[in-house]
Design a protein around this motif. Structure first.
Motif, short mmCIF file in Angstrom:
data_model
loop_
_atom_site.label_atom_id
_atom_site.label_comp_id
_atom_site.label_asym_id
_atom_site.label_seq_id
_atom_site.Cartn_x
_atom_site.Cartn_y
_atom_site.Cartn_z
N LEU A 38 11.21 -41.32 -35.30
CA LEU A 38 9.84 -41.78 -35.53
C LEU A 38 9.43 -42.84 -34.53
O LEU A 38 10.11 -43.86 -34.37
CB LEU A 38 9.71 -42.32 -36.95
N VAL A 39 8.30 -42.60 -33.87
CA VAL A 39 7.68 -43.61 -33.01
C VAL A 39 6.37 -44.01 -33.69
O VAL A 39 5.44 -43.20 -33.78
CB VAL A 39 7.40 -43.07 -31.59
N SER A 40 6.31 -45.22 -34.17
CA SER A 40 5.13 -45.68 -34.90
C SER A 40 3.90 -45.70 -33.99
O SER A 40 4.02 -45.77 -32.76
CB SER A 40 5.37 -47.08 -35.49
N ALA A 41 2.73 -45.64 -34.60
CA ALA A 41 1.48 -45.65 -33.83
C ALA A 41 1.36 -46.93 -33.01
O ALA A 41 1.73 -48.01 -33.46
CB ALA A 41 0.29 -45.51 -34.77
N ASN A 42 0.85 -46.76 -31.80
CA ASN A 42 0.56 -47.90 -30.91
C ASN A 42 1.78 -48.75 -30.62
O ASN A 42 1.70 -49.98 -30.55
CB ASN A 42 -0.56 -48.76 -31.51
N THR A 43 2.93 -48.10 -30.43
CA THR A 43 4.17 -48.80 -30.09
C THR A 43 4.90 -48.00 -29.02
O THR A 43 4.41 -47.00 -28.51
CB THR A 43 5.09 -48.96 -31.31
N SER A 44 6.09 -48.45 -28.70
CA SER A 44 6.95 -47.71 -27.78
C SER A 44 8.38 -47.77 -28.30
O SER A 44 8.75 -48.65 -29.07
CB SER A 44 6.88 -48.28 -26.36
N ALA A 45 9.18 -46.80 -27.88
CA ALA A 45 10.58 -46.75 -28.26
C ALA A 45 11.36 -46.15 -27.09
O ALA A 45 10.77 -45.58 -26.17
CB ALA A 45 10.78 -45.92 -29.52
N MET A 46 12.68 -46.30 -27.14
CA MET A 46 13.49 -45.82 -26.03
C MET A 46 14.74 -45.12 -26.54
O MET A 46 15.44 -45.61 -27.42
CB MET A 46 13.89 -46.99 -25.12
N LEU A 47 14.99 -43.95 -25.98
CA LEU A 47 16.21 -43.20 -26.25
C LEU A 47 17.09 -43.24 -25.00
O LEU A 47 16.60 -43.49 -23.89
CB LEU A 47 15.89 -41.74 -26.61
N ALA A 48 18.38 -43.01 -25.19
CA ALA A 48 19.32 -43.05 -24.07
C ALA A 48 20.14 -41.77 -24.02
O ALA A 48 20.53 -41.24 -25.08
CB ALA A 48 20.25 -44.26 -24.19
N LEU A 49 20.38 -41.27 -22.83
CA LEU A 49 21.31 -40.16 -22.61
C LEU A 49 22.67 -40.77 -22.29
O LEU A 49 22.82 -41.47 -21.29
CB LEU A 49 20.85 -39.28 -21.45
N ILE A 50 23.63 -40.52 -23.17
CA ILE A 50 24.97 -41.10 -23.06
C ILE A 50 25.97 -39.98 -22.79
O ILE A 50 25.96 -38.94 -23.47
CB ILE A 50 25.37 -41.83 -24.35
N CYS A 51 26.84 -40.17 -21.80
CA CYS A 51 27.87 -39.17 -21.48
C CYS A 51 29.18 -39.85 -21.10
O CYS A 51 29.20 -41.05 -20.78
CB CYS A 51 27.45 -38.29 -20.30
N ASP A 52 30.25 -39.08 -21.12
CA ASP A 52 31.50 -39.48 -20.48
C ASP A 52 31.52 -38.84 -19.09
O ASP A 52 31.16 -37.66 -18.94
CB ASP A 52 32.71 -38.98 -21.27
N VAL A 53 31.89 -39.62 -18.10
CA VAL A 53 32.02 -39.10 -16.73
C VAL A 53 33.51 -39.00 -16.43
O VAL A 53 34.21 -40.01 -16.36
CB VAL A 53 31.32 -40.04 -15.72
N GLN A 54 33.99 -37.79 -16.27
CA GLN A 54 35.42 -37.56 -16.15
C GLN A 54 36.00 -38.20 -14.89
O GLN A 54 35.33 -38.31 -13.85
CB GLN A 54 35.71 -36.06 -16.15
N PRO A 55 37.27 -38.66 -14.96
CA PRO A 55 37.90 -39.31 -13.80
C PRO A 55 37.94 -38.43 -12.55
O PRO A 55 37.95 -38.94 -11.43
CB PRO A 55 39.32 -39.61 -14.30
N ALA A 56 37.94 -37.10 -12.76
CA ALA A 56 38.01 -36.19 -11.61
C ALA A 56 36.69 -36.02 -10.88
O ALA A 56 36.62 -35.35 -9.85
CB ALA A 56 38.50 -34.82 -12.09
N THR A 57 35.62 -36.66 -11.40
CA THR A 57 34.30 -36.53 -10.76
C THR A 57 34.34 -37.11 -9.35
O THR A 57 34.82 -38.22 -9.12
CB THR A 57 33.23 -37.28 -11.58
N ALA A 58 33.87 -36.33 -8.38
CA ALA A 58 33.94 -36.74 -6.98
C ALA A 58 33.09 -37.98 -6.72
O ALA A 58 31.93 -38.05 -7.14
CB ALA A 58 33.47 -35.60 -6.08
#
Length: 217
Positions: A136-156
């Motif tokens: 829920l984002v209330s009227a006349n306001t703002s909110a923030m979501l985050a994309l969260i991941c694990d980044v594997q050690p083998a990532t170049a």
């Protein structure tokens, strides 16, 4: 000044012109002027969407924020329920989305609780994160979501992940009526006050280095 319409005005497939009419007092000096400036109209269920990505994240990172998705209802007279976030993530420079695991959407202000199930990323195609419960984002306001991941050690090291969002594809409804609404991209500045954007690129750095997270205000 805000002019409240007696009934909602629907504009579809084109444009509509409204006229402001007033009585001008006979005592107003003939040389007087009025400056009239129009602002964005208030809507019954309106949502703007913006994305800010991390500049860099280290290989081997756990539960790291790759992007913040800002949601704004500054021009809405009603609250909005957000139900799904579609993101397109594209790997580059020898990167692979297979190295992004455990990806979920979380509340940026409370990242301990996932708002979606862990979702596998499909390279270069839309990956939809369906929220377990409407956000829920209330009227006349703002909110923030985050994309969260694990980044594997083998990532170049030096590989990249471009993350993009199409605001109109975000699934959202009027919280009062349940009617579907079509979100729009922020213009000029996003709900978080940062420059408006619908995409950004994350660079993978060496393990142990300090991440540069997305801006949040």
């Amino acid at each position: 000044n805000v002019f409240n319409l007696n009934t909602p005005l629907t504009v579809s497939g084109g444009s509509t012109t409204l006229t402001v009419r007033c009585d001008v007092s006979a005592t107003k000096p003939s040389t007087g002027t009025f400056v009239i400036a129009a602002h964005q109209p208030m809507q019954q269920g309106g949502l703007t969407v913006n994305i800010d990505t991390a500049s860099s994240v280290p290989a081997g990172s756990q539960n790291v924020t790759l992007a913040n998705i800002s949601l704004g209802t500054s021009n809405s007279t009603t609250a909005v329920n957000v139900r799904a976030i579609p993101l397109t993530i594209t790997a580059g420079s020898n990167g692979s989305v297979a190295n992004l695991t455990g990806c979920s959407i979380r509340n940026a202000t409370n990242q301990d609780v996932a708002l979606s199930a862990d979702t596998a990323i499909t390279n270069g195609s839309v990956t939809t994160f369906t929220l377990t419960n409407p956000f829920l984002v209330s009227a006349n306001t703002s909110a923030m979501l985050a994309l969260i991941c694990d980044v594997q050690p083998a990532t170049a090291v030096g590989s990249t992940f471009m993350i993009a969002i199409a605001p109109s594809n975000v699934t959202a409804t009027n919280a009062a009526t349940g009617a579907s609404i079509t979100p729009v991209a922020a213009v000029g500045r996003g709900p978080n006050g940062l420059p408006a954007s619908t995409s950004g690129t994350v660079v993978v750095t060496a393990a142990g280095s300090t991440p540069v997270p997305p801006a949040d205000d």
